[in-house]
Design a protein around this motif. Structure first.
Motif, PDB file in Angstrom:
ATOM      1  N   GLU A 275       6.967   2.688  60.315  1.00 34.63           N
ATOM      2  CA  GLU A 275       7.025   3.562  59.157  1.00 34.63           C
ATOM      3  C   GLU A 275       7.978   2.927  58.151  1.00 34.63           C
ATOM      4  O   GLU A 275       8.841   2.125  58.519  1.00 34.63           O
ATOM      5  N   PHE A 276       7.802   3.282  56.903  1.00 38.44           N
ATOM      6  CA  PHE A 276       8.665   2.758  55.853  1.00 38.44           C
ATOM      7  C   PHE A 276      10.030   3.432  55.910  1.00 38.44           C
ATOM      8  O   PHE A 276      10.104   4.649  56.069  1.00 38.44           O
ATOM      9  N   LYS A 277      11.089   2.644  55.722  1.00 37.86           N
ATOM     10  CA  LYS A 277      12.429   3.217  55.583  1.00 37.86           C
ATOM     11  C   LYS A 277      12.503   3.996  54.277  1.00 37.86           C
ATOM     12  O   LYS A 277      13.059   5.088  54.218  1.00 37.86           O
ATOM     13  N   PHE A 278      11.959   3.410  53.231  1.00 39.73           N
ATOM     14  CA  PHE A 278      11.958   3.983  51.891  1.00 39.73           C
ATOM     15  C   PHE A 278      10.721   3.460  51.183  1.00 39.73           C
ATOM     16  O   PHE A 278      10.336   2.311  51.377  1.00 39.73           O
ATOM     17  N   LEU A 279      10.108   4.295  50.354  1.00 35.54           N
ATOM     18  CA  LEU A 279       8.902   3.876  49.639  1.00 35.54           C
ATOM     19  C   LEU A 279       8.825   4.618  48.308  1.00 35.54           C
ATOM     20  O   LEU A 279       8.692   5.835  48.284  1.00 35.54           O
ATOM     21  N   HIS A 280       8.923   3.878  47.209  1.00 37.53           N
ATOM     22  CA  HIS A 280       8.785   4.496  45.894  1.00 37.53           C
ATOM     23  C   HIS A 280       7.307   4.578  45.515  1.00 37.53           C
ATOM     24  O   HIS A 280       6.439   4.050  46.222  1.00 37.53           O
ATOM     25  N   ILE A 281       7.008   5.248  44.415  1.00 35.99           N
ATOM     26  CA  ILE A 281       5.620   5.524  44.021  1.00 35.99           C
ATOM     27  C   ILE A 281       4.813   4.241  43.836  1.00 35.99           C
ATOM     28  O   ILE A 281       3.653   4.169  44.253  1.00 35.99           O
ATOM     29  N   ASN A 282       5.400   3.211  43.238  1.00 35.54           N
ATOM     30  CA  ASN A 282       4.656   1.963  43.063  1.00 35.54           C
ATOM     31  C   ASN A 282       4.427   1.259  44.392  1.00 35.54           C
ATOM     32  O   ASN A 282       3.395   0.627  44.598  1.00 35.54           O
ATOM     33  N   GLY A 283       5.371   1.396  45.312  1.00 35.93           N
ATOM     34  CA  GLY A 283       5.170   0.868  46.652  1.00 35.93           C
ATOM     35  C   GLY A 283       4.047   1.599  47.372  1.00 35.93           C
ATOM     36  O   GLY A 283       3.244   1.000  48.087  1.00 35.93           O
ATOM     37  N   LEU A 284       3.979   2.911  47.170  1.00 36.04           N
ATOM     38  CA  LEU A 284       2.905   3.702  47.760  1.00 36.04           C
ATOM     39  C   LEU A 284       1.539   3.225  47.256  1.00 36.04           C
ATOM     40  O   LEU A 284       0.601   3.045  48.031  1.00 36.04           O
ATOM     41  N   LYS A 285       1.445   2.976  45.953  1.00 33.93           N
ATOM     42  CA  LYS A 285       0.182   2.476  45.389  1.00 33.93           C
ATOM     43  C   LYS A 285      -0.157   1.104  45.956  1.00 33.93           C
ATOM     44  O   LYS A 285      -1.330   0.816  46.240  1.00 33.93           O
ATOM     45  N   ARG A 286       0.849   0.288  46.155  1.00 30.49           N
ATOM     46  CA  ARG A 286       0.625  -1.042  46.734  1.00 30.49           C
ATOM     47  C   ARG A 286       0.146  -0.931  48.184  1.00 30.49           C
ATOM     48  O   ARG A 286      -0.743  -1.664  48.618  1.00 30.49           O
ATOM     49  N   LEU A 287       0.733  -0.015  48.939  1.00 24.49           N
ATOM     50  CA  LEU A 287       0.291   0.227  50.312  1.00 24.49           C
ATOM     51  C   LEU A 287      -1.166   0.664  50.343  1.00 24.49           C
ATOM     52  O   LEU A 287      -1.955   0.183  51.161  1.00 24.49           O
ATOM     53  N   LEU A 288      -1.540   1.573  49.448  1.00 20.80           N
ATOM     54  CA  LEU A 288      -2.932   2.041  49.403  1.00 20.80           C
ATOM     55  C   LEU A 288      -3.884   0.883  49.124  1.00 20.80           C
ATOM     56  O   LEU A 288      -4.990   0.832  49.670  1.00 20.80           O
ATOM     57  N   TYR A 289      -3.454  -0.058  48.303  1.00 25.98           N
ATOM     58  CA  TYR A 289      -4.276  -1.231  48.007  1.00 25.98           C
ATOM     59  C   TYR A 289      -4.399  -2.148  49.222  1.00 25.98           C
ATOM     60  O   TYR A 289      -5.503  -2.524  49.624  1.00 25.98           O
ATOM     61  N   PHE A 290      -3.283  -2.487  49.826  1.00 25.36           N
ATOM     62  CA  PHE A 290      -3.308  -3.398  50.976  1.00 25.36           C
ATOM     63  C   PHE A 290      -4.019  -2.787  52.173  1.00 25.36           C
ATOM     64  O   PHE A 290      -4.908  -3.390  52.756  1.00 25.36           O
ATOM     65  N   ARG A 291      -3.623  -1.583  52.570  1.00 27.15           N
ATOM     66  CA  ARG A 291      -4.099  -1.019  53.833  1.00 27.15           C
ATOM     67  C   ARG A 291      -5.484  -0.396  53.722  1.00 27.15           C
ATOM     68  O   ARG A 291      -6.300  -0.489  54.635  1.00 27.15           O
ATOM     69  N   PHE A 292      -5.765   0.267  52.586  1.00 25.67           N
ATOM     70  CA  PHE A 292      -7.001   1.035  52.477  1.00 25.67           C
ATOM     71  C   PHE A 292      -7.932   0.550  51.371  1.00 25.67           C
ATOM     72  O   PHE A 292      -8.962   1.160  51.134  1.00 25.67           O
ATOM     73  N   ASP A 293      -7.558  -0.502  50.668  1.00 26.23           N
ATOM     74  CA  ASP A 293      -8.355  -1.078  49.581  1.00 26.23           C
ATOM     75  C   ASP A 293      -8.667  -0.041  48.500  1.00 26.23           C
ATOM     76  O   ASP A 293      -9.770   0.024  47.981  1.00 26.23           O
ATOM     77  N   ARG A 294      -7.666   0.776  48.164  1.00 25.77           N
ATOM     78  CA  ARG A 294      -7.808   1.793  47.127  1.00 25.77           C
ATOM     79  C   ARG A 294      -6.914   1.430  45.944  1.00 25.77           C
ATOM     80  O   ARG A 294      -5.760   1.032  46.144  1.00 25.77           O
ATOM     81  N   THR A 295      -7.432   1.593  44.730  1.00 19.08           N
ATOM     82  CA  THR A 295      -6.673   1.260  43.536  1.00 19.08           C
ATOM     83  C   THR A 295      -6.594   2.453  42.583  1.00 19.08           C
ATOM     84  O   THR A 295      -7.528   3.264  42.502  1.00 19.08           O
ATOM     85  N   ILE A 296      -5.496   2.496  41.852  1.00 22.00           N
ATOM     86  CA  ILE A 296      -5.261   3.570  40.891  1.00 22.00           C
ATOM     87  C   ILE A 296      -6.322   3.530  39.801  1.00 22.00           C
ATOM     88  O   ILE A 296      -6.823   2.458  39.452  1.00 22.00           O
ATOM     89  N   ASP A 297      -6.666   4.669  39.289  1.00 24.71           N
ATOM     90  CA  ASP A 297      -7.658   4.876  38.226  1.00 24.71           C
ATOM     91  C   ASP A 297      -9.080   4.558  38.656  1.00 24.71           C
ATOM     92  O   ASP A 297     -10.014   4.838  37.925  1.00 24.71           O
ATOM     93  N   GLN A 298      -9.255   3.988  39.820  1.00 26.88           N
ATOM     94  CA  GLN A 298     -10.597   3.750  40.353  1.00 26.88           C
ATOM     95  C   GLN A 298     -10.842   4.674  41.549  1.00 26.88           C
ATOM     96  O   GLN A 298     -11.893   5.300  41.634  1.00 26.88           O
ATOM     97  N   ASP A 299      -9.854   4.766  42.439  1.00 26.43           N
ATOM     98  CA  ASP A 299     -10.015   5.546  43.663  1.00 26.43           C
ATOM     99  C   ASP A 299      -9.149   6.799  43.718  1.00 26.43           C
ATOM    100  O   ASP A 299      -9.319   7.636  44.601  1.00 26.43           O
ATOM    101  N   TYR A 300      -8.192   6.907  42.812  1.00 20.80           N
ATOM    102  CA  TYR A 300      -7.311   8.074  42.747  1.00 20.80           C
ATOM    103  C   TYR A 300      -6.586   8.036  41.409  1.00 20.80           C
ATOM    104  O   TYR A 300      -6.653   7.042  40.682  1.00 20.80           O
ATOM    105  N   GLU A 301      -5.890   9.129  41.094  1.00 16.96           N
ATOM    106  CA  GLU A 301      -5.130   9.176  39.841  1.00 16.96           C
ATOM    107  C   GLU A 301      -3.685   9.557  40.135  1.00 16.96           C
ATOM    108  O   GLU A 301      -3.383  10.150  41.174  1.00 16.96           O
ATOM    109  N   GLN A 302      -2.821   9.196  39.208  1.00 17.88           N
ATOM    110  CA  GLN A 302      -1.413   9.533  39.340  1.00 17.88           C
ATOM    111  C   GLN A 302      -1.068  10.645  38.367  1.00 17.88           C
ATOM    112  O   GLN A 302      -1.470  10.612  37.203  1.00 17.88           O
ATOM    113  N   ASP A 303      -0.336  11.639  38.863  1.00 13.06           N
ATOM    114  CA  ASP A 303       0.142  12.736  38.043  1.00 13.06           C
ATOM    115  C   ASP A 303       1.648  12.847  38.304  1.00 13.06           C
ATOM    116  O   ASP A 303       2.066  13.459  39.287  1.00 13.06           O
TER     117      ASP A 303
END
Length: 154
Positions: A73-101
């Motif tokens: 598990e991550f010790k700490f993870l900021h929002i941009n790190g979370l988006k990067r994790l989604l890209y690496f692990r699940f091949d999901r990208t912002i504005d294509q597979d989800y949105e940020q609010d």
């Protein structure tokens, strides 16, 4: 037994190397030898400084090998790190597979195993919440929000 906790640089080294599709033992050997050429053509982020991240793991004592073998598990993870994790692990990208609010991500479709995996990686700091229930769909829409702690440590 608690999970291994990794810093973001080391976790993203592992996540990027995982995108090569190679088995765990191959990835571990590449890290031990600090020889990444067999994986370079297969990873998502080819420009990552793998040797620098290995040095970071050594300097801070992250148990990267155990993390690869048993999970982490991550010790700490900021929002941009979370988006990067989604890209690496699940091949999901912002504005294509989800949105940020703000500091929340919405409309991310994951199957139940992916939801469990993601919550296991980020659960110290983030919560994965199911959105409206889509009947008949294997993938469920989820939102991810920052957990707020009710203490005075901030």
């Amino acid at each position: 037994m608690s999970k291994v906790q990794l810093s973001m640089p080391v976790a993203f080294l592992i996540e990027n190397l995982r995108t090569s599709g190679e088995p765990k033992d191959v990835i571990i050997e590449c890290i031990k030898k600090q020889e990444f050429s067999p994986l370079l053509g297969k990873v998502k982020e080819k420009t990552m400084d793998f040797n620098e991240r290995c040095q970071t793991a050594e300097d801070i004592g992250d148990e990267w090998e155990e993390a690869i073998r048993s999970g982490y598990e991550f010790k700490f993870l900021h929002i941009n790190g979370l988006k990067r994790l989604l890209y690496f692990r699940f091949d999901r990208t912002i504005d294509q597979d989800y949105e940020q609010d703000g500091i929340m991500l919405k409309g991310l479709h994951l199957d139940p195993i992916e939801i469990d995996t993601l919550q296991g990686l980020i659960g110290r700091q983030w919560q994965v919440m199911k959105e409206e229930n889509e009947v008949g769909s294997v993938q469920k829409p989820v939102s991810i929000k920052l957990l707020y702690r009710n203490d005075d440590s901030f």
